[in-house]
Design a protein around this motif. Sequence first.
Motif, PDB file in Angstrom:
ATOM      1  N   ALA A 123     -34.887  51.107   2.099  1.00 19.15           N
ATOM      2  CA  ALA A 123     -33.928  52.205   2.042  1.00 19.15           C
ATOM      3  C   ALA A 123     -32.730  51.936   2.949  1.00 19.15           C
ATOM      4  O   ALA A 123     -32.893  51.537   4.105  1.00 19.15           O
ATOM      5  N   GLY A 124     -31.538  52.147   2.398  1.00 21.65           N
ATOM      6  CA  GLY A 124     -30.314  51.962   3.162  1.00 21.65           C
ATOM      7  C   GLY A 124     -29.800  50.546   3.208  1.00 21.65           C
ATOM      8  O   GLY A 124     -28.734  50.292   3.788  1.00 21.65           O
ATOM      9  N   ARG A 125     -30.503  49.613   2.598  1.00 20.91           N
ATOM     10  CA  ARG A 125     -30.085  48.200   2.674  1.00 20.91           C
ATOM     11  C   ARG A 125     -29.062  47.917   1.552  1.00 20.91           C
ATOM     12  O   ARG A 125     -29.334  47.213   0.596  1.00 20.91           O
ATOM     13  N   ILE A 126     -27.898  48.507   1.726  1.00 22.66           N
ATOM     14  CA  ILE A 126     -26.821  48.421   0.747  1.00 22.66           C
ATOM     15  C   ILE A 126     -25.546  48.039   1.483  1.00 22.66           C
ATOM     16  O   ILE A 126     -25.244  48.583   2.549  1.00 22.66           O
ATOM     17  N   VAL A 127     -24.793  47.119   0.903  1.00 20.57           N
ATOM     18  CA  VAL A 127     -23.459  46.790   1.401  1.00 20.57           C
ATOM     19  C   VAL A 127     -22.460  47.016   0.275  1.00 20.57           C
ATOM     20  O   VAL A 127     -22.707  46.635  -0.872  1.00 20.57           O
ATOM     21  N   SER A 128     -21.351  47.647   0.601  1.00 14.30           N
ATOM     22  CA  SER A 128     -20.242  47.767  -0.348  1.00 14.30           C
ATOM     23  C   SER A 128     -18.986  47.211   0.286  1.00 14.30           C
ATOM     24  O   SER A 128     -18.715  47.443   1.468  1.00 14.30           O
ATOM     25  N   ILE A 129     -18.217  46.466  -0.506  1.00 14.36           N
ATOM     26  CA  ILE A 129     -16.902  46.014  -0.055  1.00 14.36           C
ATOM     27  C   ILE A 129     -15.816  46.890  -0.658  1.00 14.36           C
ATOM     28  O   ILE A 129     -14.630  46.660  -0.419  1.00 14.36           O
ATOM     29  N   ILE A 130     -16.211  47.907  -1.429  1.00 15.77           N
ATOM     30  CA  ILE A 130     -15.276  48.753  -2.164  1.00 15.77           C
ATOM     31  C   ILE A 130     -15.137  50.137  -1.561  1.00 15.77           C
ATOM     32  O   ILE A 130     -14.026  50.640  -1.388  1.00 15.77           O
ATOM     33  N   ASP A 131     -16.262  50.765  -1.234  1.00 18.22           N
ATOM     34  CA  ASP A 131     -16.256  52.196  -0.907  1.00 18.22           C
ATOM     35  C   ASP A 131     -16.964  52.468   0.416  1.00 18.22           C
ATOM     36  O   ASP A 131     -18.174  52.279   0.520  1.00 18.22           O
ATOM     37  N   PRO A 132     -16.215  52.941   1.428  1.00 20.90           N
ATOM     38  CA  PRO A 132     -16.846  53.278   2.707  1.00 20.90           C
ATOM     39  C   PRO A 132     -17.896  54.380   2.595  1.00 20.90           C
ATOM     40  O   PRO A 132     -18.683  54.576   3.527  1.00 20.90           O
ATOM     41  N   ALA A 133     -17.939  55.093   1.454  1.00 23.62           N
ATOM     42  CA  ALA A 133     -18.950  56.131   1.271  1.00 23.62           C
ATOM     43  C   ALA A 133     -20.359  55.574   1.310  1.00 23.62           C
ATOM     44  O   ALA A 133     -21.327  56.324   1.442  1.00 23.62           O
TER      45      ALA A 133
END
Length: 309
Positions: A235-245
């Motif tokens: 859980a929470g192991r997500i990276v985005s280079i697009i959206d700070p949300a």
Amino acid sequence: MQAITYSSYGDPDVLALTEVDEPKIGPDWVKVRVRAASVNPVDWKLASGGLDSALDVYFPATPGWDVAGVVEAVGPAVTTLAPGDEVFGYVRKDAVHGGTYAEKVAAPIRTVTKKPANASFAEAAAIPLAGLTAFQSLVHALDVGADDIVLIHGASGGVGSFAVQIATSLGARVLGTASEANHDYLRDLGAEPLTYGDGLVERVRSLVPDGVTAVLDLNGSDLGVSPDLLAESSAGRIVSIIDPAVKEMGGQYVFVSPDVDDLNELAGLFDDGTLTVQIASTYALADTQKAWEESQGGHTRGKIVITVD
């Protein structure tokens, strides 16, 4: 010297090939004769005014952060490079003004290093921003390893193509979303392709019933369902280079940084054959407007490169 410049925000037609003064170099800077630069969406987003609240732009501005070329001069404090060295780099400075879409560019030594020995200038120029984004997201932010199953949203684009190869080189199993026209391309890179959009959760769970262990978001369109794709233990192991949300989901937002050590890692991966570069098209410096129009189409496989004679 000649450079592409724009003197106001707008569409690609604000670009012009103009005569500008040669750049100055400070004690810890180098002057690079540009042989190639590459197009990244951030280039035209900056020129449109879309990032005016985040970065200072001084007109007339020369766009471009990626470069490959030959060192022409070095500042007196520079010890790691010398005139004649073939280099590549991610030349992001504190303000947007003297970019890499030019015959010459001044680069802080923290942004450039020797290019991969086996790479052409066009290939080397295609690597820095996209390659660093993928590397820093997977290695530094997500700490991907051999036990991971990684899902990459938007896996066939410039960053995604590198991310698939880097993740597989780390031993991970890789799933990647793309249009069906790019599924064979993803298979060739080492990913298991999936169509993006409605039903993605079910498609992922049909391949990985317990969920993936990490998600790298490169397009934003499926970020909202990403928590539902993860295994309970990830859980929470997500990276985005697009959206700070993504931070509201417990994940991380990554904005790529110049880093010579990471560039050297990417050069090594290219030279040993682990990393390949997909060049979608090349344009002369005078045809930069056409290059941007292609990039804005949003369906480019790999990187668009600008060559400088």
